[in-house]
Design a protein around this motif. Structure first.
Motif, PDB file in Angstrom:
ATOM      1  N   SER A 124       0.843  -1.204   0.000  1.00  0.00           N
ATOM      2  CA  SER A 124       0.000   0.000   0.000  1.00  0.00           C
ATOM      3  C   SER A 124       0.880   1.257   0.000  1.00  0.00           C
ATOM      4  CB  SER A 124      -0.920   0.019   1.233  1.00  0.00           C
ATOM      5  OG  SER A 124      -1.943  -0.923   1.099  1.00  0.00           O
ATOM      6  N   PRO A 125       1.747   1.381  -1.002  1.00  0.00           N
ATOM      7  CA  PRO A 125       2.718   2.475  -0.996  1.00  0.00           C
ATOM      8  C   PRO A 125       2.113   3.830  -1.364  1.00  0.00           C
ATOM      9  CG  PRO A 125       2.920   1.251  -3.039  1.00  0.00           C
ATOM     10  CD  PRO A 125       1.896   0.523  -2.204  1.00  0.00           C
ATOM     11  N   HIS A 138       7.371   7.444   7.983  1.00  0.00           N
ATOM     12  CA  HIS A 138       6.747   6.372   7.211  1.00  0.00           C
ATOM     13  C   HIS A 138       7.574   5.105   7.429  1.00  0.00           C
ATOM     14  CE1 HIS A 138       5.530   4.709   3.132  1.00  0.00           C
ATOM     15  NE2 HIS A 138       4.398   5.287   3.478  1.00  0.00           N
ATOM     16  N   LEU A 139       6.982   4.116   8.085  1.00  0.00           N
ATOM     17  CA  LEU A 139       7.656   2.817   8.237  1.00  0.00           C
ATOM     18  C   LEU A 139       6.890   1.783   7.427  1.00  0.00           C
ATOM     19  CD1 LEU A 139       8.341   2.527  12.102  1.00  0.00           C
ATOM     20  CD2 LEU A 139       9.818   3.512  10.351  1.00  0.00           C
ATOM     21  N   GLU A 205       9.707   2.602  -4.468  1.00  0.00           N
ATOM     22  CA  GLU A 205      10.062   3.948  -4.035  1.00  0.00           C
ATOM     23  C   GLU A 205       9.707   4.153  -2.555  1.00  0.00           C
ATOM     24  OE1 GLU A 205       8.200   7.200  -6.177  1.00  0.00           O
ATOM     25  OE2 GLU A 205       8.895   8.528  -4.549  1.00  0.00           O
ATOM     26  N   ALA A 206       8.526   3.665  -2.178  1.00  0.00           N
ATOM     27  CA  ALA A 206       8.096   3.833  -0.781  1.00  0.00           C
ATOM     28  C   ALA A 206       9.042   3.089   0.156  1.00  0.00           C
ATOM     29  CB  ALA A 206       6.665   3.330  -0.602  1.00  0.00           C
ATOM     30  N   GLU A 207       9.494   1.910  -0.280  1.00  0.00           N
ATOM     31  CA  GLU A 207      10.431   1.143   0.532  1.00  0.00           C
ATOM     32  C   GLU A 207      11.758   1.875   0.660  1.00  0.00           C
ATOM     33  OE1 GLU A 207      11.830  -2.850   0.406  1.00  0.00           O
ATOM     34  OE2 GLU A 207      10.025  -3.389  -0.701  1.00  0.00           O
ATOM     35  N   ALA A 208      12.241   2.381  -0.478  1.00  0.00           N
ATOM     36  CA  ALA A 208      13.554   3.021  -0.486  1.00  0.00           C
ATOM     37  C   ALA A 208      13.565   4.269   0.382  1.00  0.00           C
ATOM     38  CB  ALA A 208      13.966   3.356  -1.919  1.00  0.00           C
ATOM     39  N   SER A 209      12.437   4.990   0.427  1.00  0.00           N
ATOM     40  CA  SER A 209      12.485   6.258   1.154  1.00  0.00           C
ATOM     41  C   SER A 209      11.813   6.184   2.523  1.00  0.00           C
ATOM     42  CB  SER A 209      11.872   7.378   0.304  1.00  0.00           C
ATOM     43  OG  SER A 209      10.634   6.955  -0.205  1.00  0.00           O
ATOM     44  N   ALA A 210      11.518   4.967   2.980  1.00  0.00           N
ATOM     45  CA  ALA A 210      10.921   4.834   4.314  1.00  0.00           C
ATOM     46  C   ALA A 210      11.962   5.104   5.390  1.00  0.00           C
ATOM     47  CB  ALA A 210      10.348   3.432   4.485  1.00  0.00           C
ATOM     48  N   GLU A 211      11.476   5.384   6.594  1.00  0.00           N
ATOM     49  CA  GLU A 211      12.390   5.583   7.734  1.00  0.00           C
ATOM     50  C   GLU A 211      12.772   4.258   8.388  1.00  0.00           C
ATOM     51  OE1 GLU A 211       9.967   7.983   7.244  1.00  0.00           O
ATOM     52  OE2 GLU A 211      11.322   9.686   6.988  1.00  0.00           O
TER      53      GLU A 211
END
Ligand SMILES: *[C@@H]1O[C@H](CO)[C@@H](O)[C@H](O)[C@H]1NC(C)=O
Ligand SMILES: *[C@@H]1O[C@H](CO)[C@@H](O)[C@H](O)[C@H]1NC(C)=O
Length: 487
Positions: A124-125, A138-139, A205-211
């Motif tokens: 659910s990015p 964002h985790l 992208e969401a994975e790469a830029s998550a905290e």
């Protein structure tokens, strides 16, 4: 301090993803205020859990966003992937899901205070742009095994998917701690179907830029693979699972998921009448649909085995002859629809679990020390099978070589994935209790792993420690943000 945190969880609207997210919500609600983002139909389905949480005094609630399915051609009320039976509606379903970004943002802005963290499912990015616009950390939550995530990552990184001539060319997963041989059909990755590229791009992208990332696993199961993946991505990662194992009370176990097709008490009293470790439990999950000739083959093997079994069938399953149920009624229970799976798996009479090796079901069985016979069907299933059989030693392969998604297209491959003789001999091997047999060794391994997994979620265990570390990390981010906002 941590009690002031507000965490917003966003599952993928597929039952196999919603359930673990609700487990996570329950766990986190013991330490923070938690909101789970759902739609009206999904909220109604899981209401029991919410009531349960309220009785337990947990600060847990649902945010219900209207689902824009109908404007994408989906029938009214179709708000969960397991309700989408027409494959041509899968992409529209995801499109509708992506449209939830705007109402989510409006909802979050309407709160007296912005949440401290968004925790979406990795699939659910669409939440990332919302988190960025609001300045909320964002985790990403991974509902898959770290083993399968790392395998797919490495295959992709080394360009193997493009290099393979077809879906069946075999290759070894590069840079992997254990030798694992797959092909494109058995290690397909996520969002790889036609029309799914954009969802996949968003996911990466969401994975790469998550905290940071959370996994529904524990270090005793596939921690080594998670560590490697953490090093690859340069992210903080925590293994908090198995999330389903935290709750131990019978009501919560039986109340998990949809309404059961048969009473838990009825099943338990049937099991009570059987000797320990003698019943084979069969459930291919809520998504996999065996083809009728395969159903017939499995039924024949079960009948010939002479063993007691519980077989959970989807309501629309066909392929059983009309008298089958009558012929096996003295030693078999057929459940059509949803079953209280954890209630069954936790019963000492269950001695084996035949299953598609979905991660959710794997996590449900591991804490009970029941050995598995793996019958992979799609997605991560074949990779989980490799973890269970080759690494953990708690599973035995049924012998399925081609995923369900390919079996129909693959003429002259037979529609029957595994024949009756082969199934029968694997069942005998799985259920074998004789001292010194491979069956007994597998069972002992399963019990050993169960003990480790239970220790992981107990106070001071690895999953408990990871949880506290993650909460500390979120609190730290929240504090920094507050200081930043003041300057
Ligand atoms: C595809 O890979 C699996 C292992 O993941 C293997 O068992 C199977 O034989 C392969 N399929 C074909 C058709 O070669
Ligand atoms: C998830 O868990 C339920 C039991 O709680 C199980 O019946 C179902 O098959 C699982 N879903 C998937 C997709 O594995």
């Amino acid at each position: 301090m941590a009690a002031e945190l507000h965490l917003v969880l966003v599952p993928l609207l597929a039952q196999g993803h919603v359930l673990p997210m609700l487990d996570l919500a329950r766990l986190l609600a013991g330490h923070a205020r938690v909101t789970v983002v759902l739609t009206p139909v999904n909220a109604a389905r899981n209401k029991a859990l919410l009531e349960h949480a309220a009785r337990a005094g947990l600060a847990l609630d649902f945010a219900e966003l209207p689902f824009p399915g109908p404007s994408h051609g989906l029938p009214e009320g179709t708000e969960n992937l397991d309700m989408v039976l027409d494959p041509s509606l899968i992409v529209p379903f995801y499109d509708a899901l992506w449209q939830l970004a705007e109402p989510l943002e409006a909802y979050l802005r309407s709160l007296p205070r912005l949440p401290d963290c968004l925790i979406p499912d990795s699939m659910s990015p669409w939440t990332l742009p919302v988190a960025r616009r609001l300045g909320v950390p964002h985790l990403v939550f991974h509902g898959f095994s770290a083993f399968s995530i790392l395998a797919v990552h490495n295959l992709e990184k080394h360009g193997i998917y493009e290099r393979a001539v077809d879906d069946y060319e075999m290759f070894e997963v590069p840079d992997f701690p254990v030798r694992t041989v797959v092909n494109r059909s058995t290690a397909p990755g996520l969002y790889l179907g036609p029309g799914m590229d954009r969802f996949r791009r968003d996911m990466l992208e969401a994975e790469a830029s998550a905290e940071g990332m959370l996994f529904n696993t524990c270090r005793a199961m596939d921690g080594e693979f998670m560590e490697r993946y953490a090093a690859e991505r340069g992210h903080k990662m925590w293994a908090l699972g198995p999330l389903c194992a935290y709750k131990s009370d019978a009501g919560a176990m039986a109340g998990r998921g949809n309404r059961a097709a048969m009473d838990a008490e009825q099943i338990v009293s049937w099991l009570d009448a059987r000797p320990p470790a003698t019943v084979l439990y069969i459930n291919f999950g809520s998504v996999a649909r065996l083809l009728p000739p395969q159903v017939a083959e499995l039924a024949a093997a079960l009948e010939a085995s002479g063993r007691a079994f519980i077989w959970v069938l989807l309501k629309e399953t066909s392929g059983l002859d009309a008298e089958f149920e009558a012929r096996v009624k003295d030693r078999a229970l057929l459940i059509r629809g949803w079953a209280p799976q954890m209630t069954i798996l936790s019963h000492p009479s269950v001695g084996g679990f035949l299953n598609h090796a979905g991660w959710n079901s794997t996590l449900e069985v591991v804490p009970y020390g029941v050995p598995m016979m793996t019958w992979p069907q799609f997605a991560d299933n074949f990779l989980n099978e490799a973890l269970l059989v080759d690494v953990l030693g708690t599973g035995i392969r049924s012998g399925v070589k081609v995923p369900l998604t390919h079996v129909v297209q693959m003429d002259p491959m037979p529609v029957v994935q595994v024949g009756r003789e082969s199934i029968a001999s694997k069942v005998a091997e799985l259920m074998d209790e004789e001292e010194g047999s491979t069956g007994a060794a597998r069972r002992a391994k399963a019990k050993e792993l169960a003990a480790k997994v239970r220790a992981a979620i107990a106070e001071g265990g690895s999953s408990d420690t990871d949880l506290k570390d993650m909460l500390g990390y979120i609190a730290e981010l929240a504090k920094k943000k507050k200081v930043g906002d003041q300057n």
